[in-house]
Design a protein around this motif. Structure first.
Motif, PDB file in Angstrom:
ATOM      1  N   TYR A 128       0.738  -1.175   0.020  1.00 27.08           N
ATOM      2  CA  TYR A 128       0.085   0.108  -0.146  1.00 27.08           C
ATOM      3  C   TYR A 128       0.788   1.449   0.193  1.00 27.08           C
ATOM      4  CZ  TYR A 128      -4.143  -2.509   0.518  1.00 27.08           C
ATOM      5  OH  TYR A 128      -5.439  -3.451   0.166  1.00 27.08           O
ATOM      6  N   ALA A 129       1.911   1.106   0.542  1.00 27.06           N
ATOM      7  CA  ALA A 129       2.979   2.372   0.539  1.00 27.06           C
ATOM      8  C   ALA A 129       3.592   2.721  -0.885  1.00 27.06           C
ATOM      9  CB  ALA A 129       4.228   2.284   1.328  1.00 27.06           C
ATOM     10  N   ALA A 130       3.236   1.623  -1.666  1.00 31.36           N
ATOM     11  CA  ALA A 130       3.671   1.957  -3.184  1.00 31.36           C
ATOM     12  C   ALA A 130       2.450   2.472  -3.943  1.00 31.36           C
ATOM     13  CB  ALA A 130       4.199   0.645  -3.849  1.00 31.36           C
ATOM     14  N   VAL A 131       1.689   2.784  -3.432  1.00 32.41           N
ATOM     15  CA  VAL A 131       0.341   3.274  -4.446  1.00 32.41           C
ATOM     16  C   VAL A 131      -0.078   4.608  -3.603  1.00 32.41           C
ATOM     17  CG1 VAL A 131      -0.425   1.253  -5.375  1.00 32.41           C
ATOM     18  CG2 VAL A 131      -1.264   1.800  -3.314  1.00 32.41           C
ATOM     19  N   PHE A 132       0.375   4.786  -2.398  1.00 29.29           N
ATOM     20  CA  PHE A 132      -0.064   6.312  -1.953  1.00 29.29           C
ATOM     21  C   PHE A 132       1.184   7.172  -1.594  1.00 29.29           C
ATOM     22  CE2 PHE A 132      -3.535   3.458  -0.543  1.00 29.29           C
ATOM     23  CZ  PHE A 132      -4.646   4.172  -1.024  1.00 29.29           C
ATOM     24  N   PRO A 133       1.284   8.256  -1.836  1.00 26.34           N
ATOM     25  CA  PRO A 133       2.385   9.196  -1.648  1.00 26.34           C
ATOM     26  C   PRO A 133       2.757   9.494  -0.286  1.00 26.34           C
ATOM     27  CG  PRO A 133       0.300  10.579  -1.970  1.00 26.34           C
ATOM     28  CD  PRO A 133      -0.227   9.313  -2.206  1.00 26.34           C
ATOM     29  N   GLN A 165       9.348  -2.276 -12.560  1.00 31.18           N
ATOM     30  CA  GLN A 165       7.865  -2.317 -12.602  1.00 31.18           C
ATOM     31  C   GLN A 165       7.338  -1.223 -11.637  1.00 31.18           C
ATOM     32  OE1 GLN A 165       6.047  -4.169 -15.218  1.00 31.18           O
ATOM     33  NE2 GLN A 165       8.399  -4.504 -15.742  1.00 31.18           N
ATOM     34  N   ILE A 166       6.337  -0.509 -11.991  1.00 35.07           N
ATOM     35  CA  ILE A 166       5.644   0.452 -11.037  1.00 35.07           C
ATOM     36  C   ILE A 166       4.124  -0.223 -10.610  1.00 35.07           C
ATOM     37  CG2 ILE A 166       6.692   2.624 -11.953  1.00 35.07           C
ATOM     38  CD1 ILE A 166       4.186   2.948 -13.597  1.00 35.07           C
ATOM     39  N   ILE A 167       3.909  -0.202  -9.603  1.00 29.71           N
ATOM     40  CA  ILE A 167       2.694  -0.744  -8.828  1.00 29.71           C
ATOM     41  C   ILE A 167       1.583   0.205  -9.129  1.00 29.71           C
ATOM     42  CG2 ILE A 167       1.511  -1.533  -6.981  1.00 29.71           C
ATOM     43  CD1 ILE A 167       4.026  -2.605  -5.908  1.00 29.71           C
ATOM     44  N   ARG A 168       0.630  -0.059  -9.958  1.00 31.00           N
ATOM     45  CA  ARG A 168      -0.437   0.711 -10.070  1.00 31.00           C
ATOM     46  C   ARG A 168      -1.718   0.860  -9.123  1.00 31.00           C
ATOM     47  NH1 ARG A 168       0.034   2.440 -15.894  1.00 31.00           N
ATOM     48  NH2 ARG A 168      -2.321   2.590 -15.916  1.00 31.00           N
ATOM     49  N   GLN A 169      -1.931  -0.490  -8.934  1.00 28.02           N
ATOM     50  CA  GLN A 169      -3.126  -0.803  -8.100  1.00 28.02           C
ATOM     51  C   GLN A 169      -2.904  -1.912  -7.097  1.00 28.02           C
ATOM     52  OE1 GLN A 169      -6.977  -0.634 -10.048  1.00 28.02           O
ATOM     53  NE2 GLN A 169      -7.816  -2.197  -8.689  1.00 28.02           N
ATOM     54  N   VAL A 170      -3.617  -1.943  -5.919  1.00 28.54           N
ATOM     55  CA  VAL A 170      -3.233  -2.909  -4.826  1.00 28.54           C
ATOM     56  C   VAL A 170      -4.628  -2.923  -4.143  1.00 28.54           C
ATOM     57  CG1 VAL A 170      -2.451  -3.617  -2.546  1.00 28.54           C
ATOM     58  CG2 VAL A 170      -0.960  -2.475  -4.226  1.00 28.54           C
ATOM     59  N   GLY A 182      -3.031 -13.089  17.231  1.00 24.86           N
ATOM     60  CA  GLY A 182      -4.081 -12.410  16.720  1.00 24.86           C
ATOM     61  C   GLY A 182      -4.210 -11.622  15.398  1.00 24.86           C
ATOM     62  N   SER A 183      -3.224 -11.845  14.810  1.00 26.07           N
ATOM     63  CA  SER A 183      -2.875 -11.298  13.266  1.00 26.07           C
ATOM     64  C   SER A 183      -3.610 -12.091  12.254  1.00 26.07           C
ATOM     65  CB  SER A 183      -1.815 -10.835  13.034  1.00 26.07           C
ATOM     66  OG  SER A 183      -0.744 -12.017  13.056  1.00 26.07           O
ATOM     67  N   PRO A 184      -4.032 -11.646  11.172  1.00 29.32           N
ATOM     68  CA  PRO A 184      -4.637 -12.504  10.097  1.00 29.32           C
ATOM     69  C   PRO A 184      -3.673 -13.779   9.512  1.00 29.32           C
ATOM     70  CG  PRO A 184      -5.185 -10.203   9.354  1.00 29.32           C
ATOM     71  CD  PRO A 184      -4.105 -10.121  10.704  1.00 29.32           C
ATOM     72  N   LEU A 185      -4.600 -14.940   9.439  1.00 25.56           N
ATOM     73  CA  LEU A 185      -3.732 -15.959   8.976  1.00 25.56           C
ATOM     74  C   LEU A 185      -3.023 -15.950   7.553  1.00 25.56           C
ATOM     75  CD1 LEU A 185      -2.803 -18.933   9.065  1.00 25.56           C
ATOM     76  CD2 LEU A 185      -4.888 -19.541   8.483  1.00 25.56           C
ATOM     77  N   TYR A 186      -3.824 -15.090   6.659  1.00 26.71           N
ATOM     78  CA  TYR A 186      -3.504 -14.847   5.266  1.00 26.71           C
ATOM     79  C   TYR A 186      -4.249 -13.636   4.738  1.00 26.71           C
ATOM     80  CZ  TYR A 186      -8.099 -17.227   4.006  1.00 26.71           C
ATOM     81  OH  TYR A 186      -9.304 -17.350   4.100  1.00 26.71           O
ATOM     82  N   ALA A 187      -3.850 -13.131   3.673  1.00 27.60           N
ATOM     83  CA  ALA A 187      -4.496 -12.060   2.927  1.00 27.60           C
ATOM     84  C   ALA A 187      -4.460 -12.565   1.378  1.00 27.60           C
ATOM     85  CB  ALA A 187      -3.788 -10.809   3.243  1.00 27.60           C
ATOM     86  N   ARG A 188      -5.523 -12.439   0.758  1.00 25.81           N
ATOM     87  CA  ARG A 188      -5.777 -12.596  -0.672  1.00 25.81           C
ATOM     88  C   ARG A 188      -5.802 -11.151  -1.176  1.00 25.81           C
ATOM     89  NH1 ARG A 188      -7.367 -17.858  -2.879  1.00 25.81           N
ATOM     90  NH2 ARG A 188      -7.722 -19.201  -1.109  1.00 25.81           N
ATOM     91  N   GLY A 189      -5.115 -11.079  -2.458  1.00 29.63           N
ATOM     92  CA  GLY A 189      -5.364  -9.964  -3.261  1.00 29.63           C
ATOM     93  C   GLY A 189      -4.733  -9.919  -4.557  1.00 29.63           C
ATOM     94  N   THR A 190      -4.864  -8.867  -5.229  1.00 31.34           N
ATOM     95  CA  THR A 190      -4.381  -8.586  -6.683  1.00 31.34           C
ATOM     96  C   THR A 190      -3.250  -7.365  -6.613  1.00 31.34           C
ATOM     97  OG1 THR A 190      -5.991  -7.356  -7.369  1.00 31.34           O
ATOM     98  CG2 THR A 190      -6.370  -9.755  -7.856  1.00 31.34           C
ATOM     99  N   VAL A 191      -2.224  -7.786  -7.356  1.00 33.69           N
ATOM    100  CA  VAL A 191      -1.416  -6.446  -7.572  1.00 33.69           C
ATOM    101  C   VAL A 191      -1.182  -6.023  -9.130  1.00 33.69           C
ATOM    102  CG1 VAL A 191       0.926  -5.286  -7.236  1.00 33.69           C
ATOM    103  CG2 VAL A 191      -0.073  -6.927  -5.407  1.00 33.69           C
ATOM    104  N   GLU A 192      -1.633  -4.658  -9.521  1.00 31.75           N
ATOM    105  CA  GLU A 192      -1.544  -4.304 -10.916  1.00 31.75           C
ATOM    106  C   GLU A 192      -0.166  -3.728 -11.171  1.00 31.75           C
ATOM    107  OE1 GLU A 192      -4.152  -1.485 -13.079  1.00 31.75           O
ATOM    108  OE2 GLU A 192      -5.233  -3.069 -13.094  1.00 31.75           O
ATOM    109  N   PHE A 193       0.304  -3.901 -12.157  1.00 33.04           N
ATOM    110  CA  PHE A 193       1.868  -3.358 -12.313  1.00 33.04           C
ATOM    111  C   PHE A 193       1.929  -3.044 -13.913  1.00 33.04           C
ATOM    112  CE2 PHE A 193       2.549  -7.859 -11.896  1.00 33.04           C
ATOM    113  CZ  PHE A 193       3.495  -8.135 -12.822  1.00 33.04           C
ATOM    114  N   SER A 194       2.971  -2.191 -13.958  1.00 35.52           N
ATOM    115  CA  SER A 194       3.144  -2.165 -15.473  1.00 35.52           C
ATOM    116  C   SER A 194       4.605  -1.719 -15.401  1.00 35.52           C
ATOM    117  CB  SER A 194       2.276  -1.180 -16.222  1.00 35.52           C
ATOM    118  OG  SER A 194       2.485   0.175 -15.651  1.00 35.52           O
ATOM    119  N   PRO A 195       5.542  -1.745 -16.667  1.00 33.78           N
ATOM    120  CA  PRO A 195       6.769  -1.305 -16.631  1.00 33.78           C
ATOM    121  C   PRO A 195       6.809  -0.009 -16.705  1.00 33.78           C
ATOM    122  CG  PRO A 195       6.278  -2.677 -18.462  1.00 33.78           C
ATOM    123  CD  PRO A 195       5.141  -2.581 -17.675  1.00 33.78           C
TER     124      PRO A 195
END
Length: 217
Positions: A128-133, A165-170, A182-195
């Motif tokens: 998330y730090a890669a998609v927010f300033p 590659q630059i990360i466009r969306q997380v 007490g922390s999550p066992l796993y996290a599912r997601g998608t990462v969108e990137f482009s050169p």
């Protein structure tokens, strides 16, 4: 097979997203991964005709009081548009589009059995730090995510590796199941990137070169 064993025993199912020490994400590929490219072509006739239409419009604007000239010019233009040869349909390359990739993955909390994999929250937070300033505390100035050179390297199994590659969306969803702390066992997601810049054909081909000697650990 348990997810931890799937990750540890199958290098072809692993995904890594790395940017020096700021991003070090390890996970499992959860869906098919597609690679696509796109070209933009335009016909020579359409390109030259656009210039003709622009010139025609300028001429009409200066000849509003000369109806005869207007009708003659319009008739000539319409004839040129209706009558064209097959050669005028020839397409010429204008540009290629920068490809956009999307990788689906599951980040696992295997801290108890394998500390190097880490807490899923820490791994996902770095994405998330890669998609927010970043915003300075004093002047409230927004700086690019990860700085001016905020690119990452994406590796999938032993067959795909794309640097710069630059990360466009997380987008991630955390599990309701938790581990001992007490922390999550796993996290599912998608990462969108482009050169970070338009790649050449040799660079894209190199993305999918076999890399058995560089498997994800």
């Amino acid at each position: 097979m348990e997810l931890s064993n799937l990750y540890l025993n199958n290098p072809n199912a692993r995904v890594a997203i790395v940017n020096g020490d700021s991003i070090r994400v390890r996970g499992l590929l959860t869906d098919e991964f597609s690679i696509s490219g796109q070209n933009d072509y335009e016909s020579i006739f359409e390109l030259t005709n656009q210039d003709s239409l622009q010139k025609f419009a300028l001429q009409i604007a200066s000849l509003t009081d000369r109806a005869t000239n207007y009708i003659g010019m319009k008739t000539s233009l319409m004839e040129n548009i209706r009558l064209k040869s097959a050669e005028q349909t020839e397409m010429i390359w204008m540009r290629s589009q920068i490809p956009v990739f999307s990788v689906s993955l599951m980040v696992l909390n295997l801290n108890k059995n394998n500390p190097r994999l880490g807490d899923v929250r820490e791994q996902v937070k770095s994405l998330y730090a890669a998609v927010f300033p970043s915003i300075t505390a004093d002047l409230k100035v927004m700086n690019p995510p990860l700085g001016d050179q905020g690119s990452v390297t994406i590796t999938i199994g032993q067959w795909f590796q794309a640097p710069l590659q630059i990360i466009r969306q997380v987008n991630f969803t955390f599990s309701k199941e938790v581990v001992d702390d007490g922390s999550p066992l796993y996290a599912r997601g998608t990462v969108e990137f482009s050169p970070s810049k338009m790649p050449g054909s040799n660079e894209v081909i190199d993305y999918i070169t076999n890399r058995k000697s560089e498997s994800i650990t």
